[in-house]
Design an enzyme around this catalytic site. Structure first.
Site: not given
Length: 403
Positions: A22-23, A26, A204
């Protein structure tokens, strides 16, 4: 016990990796736009070690419950040195600042998708929405009087689904002209019936009309309130629901994508229900039964992950990890400070405000004064801390368990 401990540690490690990435989201986007990233650290508290590469210090701290990416001039109130001033984040275009702030959540979404994709190609994805797809077609149906009655087919036993040409993988879309979006809809429609019934299935990509001769059979039913078991007559066609969808390396992209959309919808629903679930968390702390739908902390999620590994339920472990990434990603985009979504909201407020001022022939208003928002920010931080404390306490004294 060792499997449980291994599962807890592995899940906690997965969370740490998610936070680190996450960091990193950034940091990578900020560097790509030319912003100065001073520090990138995983964890909080005292420093374990660090090293410097270029203009950025990288390091690890003792408490692995988060991390941070220090970008120079994230707001106009941040102190910057003369050499940092031209590259202060608040000086960059609105869309660039938005990309940097949103990159953390986007990283969580990518991680969640990757986990789901790996599940799809290795163990399949669970049928969470109870889609009425056929898993197996029974060679016959017959009466059963106990829950453990698994007698083999006898000569002359009917086979409604098999005789009608129903195949594994078919999805039942309607029964007697009534749409059946879930498996529960199919069973509730068929159980009171007897004799030939029109059933449409999707096969299908095409809808195939079938006529199935529904058979009434004896089935044991247990009353959950009294525990007594009685035998009743119900209609059946001799099929079971597909509980796991399998994919190859190519089709897994579509399967994981569709599953991701479903998880986004469920995550948003959980966020809307979040406030009304808190009283149940408090009730469970003081001895009440823990509602499995109440929020859990990182501690609770790790415990469930440990139990999943102990029980050999790796699909549940991975699904929980993906779900946590989607939840954190969506939650972090809420327009509340100090979340990234709050910073994005302020950034776009500045943009819209300056646009309106420009229409009126006025100069841009300049960066927002964050000190005026400090009271609201502190309230959000206090509420967030209180909820975290409640859920952690509940997960310690009265945790949600798989069994």
């Amino acid at each position: 016990m060792l499997a449980y401990i291994f599962g807890v540690v592995l899940f906690a490690l997965g969370i740490c990796v998610s936070v680190a990435l996450h960091e990193a989201g950034h940091m990578v986007t900020a560097k790509a736009f030319g912003m100065k990233v001073r520090r990138y650290f995983i964890g909080f508290g005292p420093k374990v070690f660090s090293f410097r590469r270029g203009e950025t210090e990288y390091g690890v701290k003792w408490i692995p419950l988060g991390g941070f990416c220090d970008i120079a001039g994230m707001t106009a109130l941040d102190e910057v040195t003369p050499d940092e001033a031209p590259r202060a984040m608040w000086r960059f275009k609105t869309w660039k600042r938005t990309v940097v702030m949103a990159a953390g959540s986007v990283t969580h979404f990518i991680l969640g998708f990757v986990v789901l994709y790996l599940m799809a190609v290795t163990m399949g994805l669970p049928n969470l929405n109870s889609t009425p797809s056929i898993g197996t077609v029974s060679p016959c149906v017959h009466d059963t009087t106990t829950q453990t009655d698994d007698a083999a087919c006898a000569p002359g036993d009917p086979a409604p689904a098999k005789a009608a040409g129903l195949q594994p993988g078919d999805e039942i879309v309607s029964v007697a002209g009534v749409s059946t979006p879930t498996w529960a809809d199919v069973t509730s429609k068929i159980q009171p019936m007897s004799g030939p019934v029109a059933v449409d299935v999707k096969r299908d990509g095409k809808v195939v009309p079938l006529t199935i001769d529904v058979v009434q059979v004896s089935r044991p039913v247990t009353d959950t309130s009294t525990g007594q078991t009685t035998v009743i007559k119900v209609g059946t066609i001799g099929v079971t629901m597909m509980r796991t969808f399998s994919y190859n390396a190519v089709s897994a992209f579509g399967g994981a994508g569709s599953f991701t959309v479903d998880m986004f919808s469920q995550t948003w629903q959980r966020l809307l229900e979040f406030p009304e679930r808190i009283p149940a968390v408090v009730h469970s702390i003081f001895g009440g039964q823990r509602d499995p739908n109440t929020p859990v902390s990182v501690v609770g999620a790790s415990r469930i992950g440990g139990e999943a590994v102990q029980a050999g339920l790796w699909s549940l472990f991975l699904l929980l990890l993906a779900s946590l990434n989607f939840f954190v990603g969506v939650f972090n985009l809420l327009p509340l400070l100090p979340l990234d979504g709050g910073h994005i909201a302020v950034t776009w407020y500045e943009r819209v405000r300056d646009w309106v001022r420009g229409l009126r022939g006025k100069a841009a208003g300049g960066p927002v004064d964050y000190t005026k928002l400090s009271a609201v920010t502190m309230v959000i931080v206090f509420l967030g801390g209180a909820v975290t404390l409640l859920t952690v306490t509940a997960d310690i004294v009265n945790p949600i368990r798989l069994q």
